[in-house]
Scaffold this motif. Structure first.
Motif, PDB file in Angstrom:
ATOM      1  N   LEU A 211       0.805  -1.205   0.000  1.00 27.42           N
ATOM      2  CA  LEU A 211       0.000   0.000   0.000  1.00 27.42           C
ATOM      3  C   LEU A 211       0.846   1.266   0.000  1.00 27.42           C
ATOM      4  O   LEU A 211       0.314   2.352  -0.087  1.00 27.42           O
ATOM      5  CB  LEU A 211      -0.923   0.015   1.226  1.00 27.42           C
ATOM      6  CG  LEU A 211      -1.998  -1.067   1.271  1.00 27.42           C
ATOM      7  CD1 LEU A 211      -2.736  -1.016   2.591  1.00 27.42           C
ATOM      8  CD2 LEU A 211      -2.960  -0.930   0.119  1.00 27.42           C
TER       9      LEU A 211
ATOM     10  N   ALA B 253      -4.786   2.162   3.916  1.00 28.92           N
ATOM     11  CA  ALA B 253      -5.819   1.354   3.279  1.00 28.92           C
ATOM     12  C   ALA B 253      -6.102   1.933   1.898  1.00 28.92           C
ATOM     13  O   ALA B 253      -5.838   3.103   1.644  1.00 28.92           O
ATOM     14  CB  ALA B 253      -7.089   1.348   4.125  1.00 28.92           C
ATOM     15  N   GLU B 254      -6.659   1.115   1.031  1.00 25.40           N
ATOM     16  CA  GLU B 254      -6.974   1.578  -0.319  1.00 25.40           C
ATOM     17  C   GLU B 254      -8.339   2.244  -0.416  1.00 25.40           C
ATOM     18  O   GLU B 254      -8.606   2.989  -1.343  1.00 25.40           O
ATOM     19  CB  GLU B 254      -6.906   0.415  -1.304  1.00 25.40           C
ATOM     20  CG  GLU B 254      -5.485  -0.092  -1.495  1.00 25.40           C
ATOM     21  CD  GLU B 254      -5.387  -1.112  -2.610  1.00 25.40           C
ATOM     22  OE1 GLU B 254      -6.332  -1.239  -3.410  1.00 25.40           O
ATOM     23  OE2 GLU B 254      -4.345  -1.782  -2.685  1.00 25.40           O
ATOM     24  N   ARG B 255      -9.240   1.977   0.541  1.00 20.10           N
ATOM     25  CA  ARG B 255     -10.598   2.509   0.491  1.00 20.10           C
ATOM     26  C   ARG B 255     -10.975   3.131   1.842  1.00 20.10           C
ATOM     27  O   ARG B 255     -10.403   2.791   2.875  1.00 20.10           O
ATOM     28  CB  ARG B 255     -11.615   1.406   0.162  1.00 20.10           C
ATOM     29  CG  ARG B 255     -11.265   0.516  -0.984  1.00 20.10           C
ATOM     30  CD  ARG B 255     -11.502   1.016  -2.373  1.00 20.10           C
ATOM     31  NE  ARG B 255     -12.886   1.397  -2.636  1.00 20.10           N
ATOM     32  CZ  ARG B 255     -13.208   2.216  -3.639  1.00 20.10           C
ATOM     33  NH1 ARG B 255     -12.293   2.718  -4.412  1.00 20.10           N
ATOM     34  NH2 ARG B 255     -14.460   2.526  -3.865  1.00 20.10           N
ATOM     35  N   LYS B 256     -11.961   4.020   1.794  1.00 19.14           N
ATOM     36  CA  LYS B 256     -12.475   4.646   3.013  1.00 19.14           C
ATOM     37  C   LYS B 256     -13.960   4.897   2.833  1.00 19.14           C
ATOM     38  O   LYS B 256     -14.475   4.928   1.709  1.00 19.14           O
ATOM     39  CB  LYS B 256     -11.747   5.953   3.311  1.00 19.14           C
ATOM     40  CG  LYS B 256     -11.880   7.008   2.225  1.00 19.14           C
ATOM     41  CD  LYS B 256     -11.024   8.207   2.535  1.00 19.14           C
ATOM     42  CE  LYS B 256     -11.029   9.190   1.357  1.00 19.14           C
ATOM     43  NZ  LYS B 256     -10.150  10.330   1.611  1.00 19.14           N
TER      44      LYS B 256
ATOM     45  N   ILE C 140     -11.296   1.298   5.375  1.00 21.79           N
ATOM     46  CA  ILE C 140     -11.838  -0.045   5.186  1.00 21.79           C
ATOM     47  C   ILE C 140     -10.831  -0.870   4.404  1.00 21.79           C
ATOM     48  O   ILE C 140      -9.959  -0.337   3.735  1.00 21.79           O
ATOM     49  CB  ILE C 140     -13.221  -0.021   4.483  1.00 21.79           C
ATOM     50  CG1 ILE C 140     -13.155   0.736   3.160  1.00 21.79           C
ATOM     51  CG2 ILE C 140     -14.261   0.598   5.380  1.00 21.79           C
ATOM     52  CD1 ILE C 140     -14.458   0.707   2.378  1.00 21.79           C
ATOM     53  N   GLY C 141     -10.916  -2.161   4.510  1.00 20.63           N
ATOM     54  CA  GLY C 141      -9.964  -3.047   3.834  1.00 20.63           C
ATOM     55  C   GLY C 141      -8.859  -3.449   4.785  1.00 20.63           C
ATOM     56  O   GLY C 141      -9.114  -3.996   5.847  1.00 20.63           O
ATOM     57  N   GLU C 142      -7.623  -3.111   4.438  1.00 22.87           N
ATOM     58  CA  GLU C 142      -6.445  -3.531   5.204  1.00 22.87           C
ATOM     59  C   GLU C 142      -6.439  -3.035   6.648  1.00 22.87           C
ATOM     60  O   GLU C 142      -6.110  -3.763   7.559  1.00 22.87           O
ATOM     61  CB  GLU C 142      -5.162  -3.050   4.510  1.00 22.87           C
ATOM     62  CG  GLU C 142      -4.928  -3.652   3.149  1.00 22.87           C
ATOM     63  CD  GLU C 142      -4.570  -5.119   3.223  1.00 22.87           C
ATOM     64  OE1 GLU C 142      -3.799  -5.512   4.116  1.00 22.87           O
ATOM     65  OE2 GLU C 142      -5.066  -5.873   2.372  1.00 22.87           O
ATOM     66  N   SER C 143      -6.755  -1.758   6.858  1.00 21.89           N
ATOM     67  CA  SER C 143      -6.653  -1.151   8.197  1.00 21.89           C
ATOM     68  C   SER C 143      -8.021  -0.744   8.725  1.00 21.89           C
ATOM     69  O   SER C 143      -8.276   0.425   8.989  1.00 21.89           O
ATOM     70  CB  SER C 143      -5.727   0.061   8.169  1.00 21.89           C
ATOM     71  OG  SER C 143      -4.413  -0.340   7.915  1.00 21.89           O
ATOM     72  N   THR C 144      -8.903  -1.693   8.890  1.00 20.15           N
ATOM     73  CA  THR C 144     -10.265  -1.376   9.342  1.00 20.15           C
ATOM     74  C   THR C 144     -10.297  -0.878  10.778  1.00 20.15           C
ATOM     75  O   THR C 144     -11.318  -0.360  11.219  1.00 20.15           O
ATOM     76  CB  THR C 144     -11.176  -2.605   9.213  1.00 20.15           C
ATOM     77  OG1 THR C 144     -10.626  -3.666   9.991  1.00 20.15           O
ATOM     78  CG2 THR C 144     -11.333  -3.027   7.774  1.00 20.15           C
TER      79      THR C 144
ATOM     80  N   GLU D  80     -18.313   4.861  -0.339  1.00 24.89           N
ATOM     81  CA  GLU D  80     -17.017   4.187  -0.374  1.00 24.89           C
ATOM     82  C   GLU D  80     -16.167   4.842  -1.448  1.00 24.89           C
ATOM     83  O   GLU D  80     -16.578   4.942  -2.605  1.00 24.89           O
ATOM     84  CB  GLU D  80     -17.205   2.700  -0.662  1.00 24.89           C
ATOM     85  CG  GLU D  80     -15.924   1.923  -0.493  1.00 24.89           C
ATOM     86  CD  GLU D  80     -16.119   0.426  -0.585  1.00 24.89           C
ATOM     87  OE1 GLU D  80     -15.316  -0.215  -1.285  1.00 24.89           O
ATOM     88  OE2 GLU D  80     -17.071  -0.090   0.038  1.00 24.89           O
TER      89      GLU D  80
END
Length: 97
Positions: free
Chosen positions: A1, A6-9, A52-56, A87
């Protein structure tokens, strides 16, 4: 990354400038670097977006005039400003200087 947690929020609006919710810090928090916001138990924390995703486990918000990431588990939500959750892709994480 790379420099992103994270790639999304999830945000309340496309610019992530509207408050999602407010909570009370359940304990003191001192972040590992300047990308994190520090707070004391009982302080109000305002949430602007949720990773969201990797670092929720990380959300981003403010305490006073300071902005940064913090562990979501340290916050007791006491007011929701919006039920909308868009998202979106994340930008590069905050950079320390």
């Amino acid at each position: 990354l790379g420099r992103r947690f994270a790639e999304r929020k999830r945000c309340a609006d496309p610019e992530c400038s509207m408050l999602m919710c407010r909570g009370k810090a359940m304990q003191d928090f001192k972040g590992p670097d300047c990308r994190f916001v520090n707070f004391k138990k009982g302080e109000a924390v305002y949430v602007y977006y949720k990773l969201i995703g990797e670092s929720t486990e990380l959300w981003a918000g403010s305490v006073g005039s300071d902005f940064g990431y913090f562990p979501k588990d340290l916050l007791e939500i006491n007011h929701n400003y919006s039920n909308e959750e868009l998202e979106l892709p994340t930008d590069v994480s905050l950079i320390c200087y």
